[in-house]
Design a protein around this motif. Sequence first.
Motif, PDB file in Angstrom:
ATOM      1  N   VAL A 177       0.860  -1.055  -0.104  1.00  0.00           N
ATOM      2  CA  VAL A 177       0.059  -0.041  -0.095  1.00  0.00           C
ATOM      3  C   VAL A 177       0.897   1.373  -0.167  1.00  0.00           C
ATOM      4  CG1 VAL A 177      -1.921   1.316   1.249  1.00  0.00           C
ATOM      5  CG2 VAL A 177      -1.801  -1.271   1.252  1.00  0.00           C
ATOM      6  N   LEU A 178       0.911   1.964  -1.167  1.00  0.00           N
ATOM      7  CA  LEU A 178       1.868   2.960  -1.283  1.00  0.00           C
ATOM      8  C   LEU A 178       1.387   4.358  -1.049  1.00  0.00           C
ATOM      9  CD1 LEU A 178       3.423   1.865  -4.594  1.00  0.00           C
ATOM     10  CD2 LEU A 178       4.291   1.410  -2.382  1.00  0.00           C
ATOM     11  N   TRP A 179       2.244   5.206  -0.164  1.00  0.00           N
ATOM     12  CA  TRP A 179       1.755   6.657  -0.002  1.00  0.00           C
ATOM     13  C   TRP A 179       1.888   7.368  -1.167  1.00  0.00           C
ATOM     14  CZ3 TRP A 179       5.931  10.535   0.697  1.00  0.00           C
ATOM     15  CH2 TRP A 179       5.330  11.744   1.328  1.00  0.00           C
ATOM     16  N   VAL A 180       0.763   8.202  -1.540  1.00  0.00           N
ATOM     17  CA  VAL A 180       0.761   9.078  -2.306  1.00  0.00           C
ATOM     18  C   VAL A 180       0.698  10.488  -1.719  1.00  0.00           C
ATOM     19  CG1 VAL A 180      -0.800  10.099  -4.298  1.00  0.00           C
ATOM     20  CG2 VAL A 180      -0.895   7.479  -3.801  1.00  0.00           C
ATOM     21  N   ALA A 181       2.039  10.968  -2.063  1.00  0.00           N
ATOM     22  CA  ALA A 181       2.303  12.343  -1.292  1.00  0.00           C
ATOM     23  C   ALA A 181       1.139  13.499  -1.789  1.00  0.00           C
ATOM     24  CB  ALA A 181       3.504  12.959  -1.737  1.00  0.00           C
ATOM     25  N   GLY A 182       0.627  14.328  -1.039  1.00  0.00           N
ATOM     26  CA  GLY A 182      -0.436  15.262  -1.118  1.00  0.00           C
ATOM     27  C   GLY A 182      -1.565  14.896  -1.697  1.00  0.00           C
TER      28      GLY A 182
END
Length: 185
Positions: A177-182
């Motif tokens: 599960v990847l972080w999506v900045a902003g």
Amino acid sequence: MVRLNRIYTRTGDTGTTGLSDGSRIAKTDVRMQAIGDVDEANSAIGVAIAGLSDAALIEQLTRVQNDLFDLGADLATPGDDYEPGEMTLRIVPAQVARLEAEIDALNANVPPLTSFVLPGGAAAALHLARAIVRRAERAAVALAPHANPQALIYLNRLSDFLFVACRHVNLNAGGDVLWVAGANR
């Protein structure tokens, strides 16, 4: 080495607990915080194991659980002699080396990271265990220089091992599960 005939002793009723050398310290002592955090990390790993089906990973994590009991005993042994003995458990370099080899083996099978990973997916319970290990490491570092340096290194490597184990579990269940900045601005 361990024999428990009675579970309650009443010796801790006044807020102290015994160390391996027979001395007593407050249950609020930084040493007891570290020991308690290691115990909590071990329990969280047990919860994570209960949800896994990967026999090889379960075997690795079970070894880690045993190591964490050794580490708790290490932290419960005051003094600055960090050599293991017949009645003294200490974390040793071979335990750290084994973790490093297991990290390398697991990491060889996951793709390189392109983003930070959110603590979720099929490995959510392992991510929680990793976070608790990091707290246990911070608590153990607060003991320095009165803690076995190998115990501190082991905890640092263990959080790395658990991170890579999370990636391994998630890879086999659809990916990290990847972080999506902003993303929520």
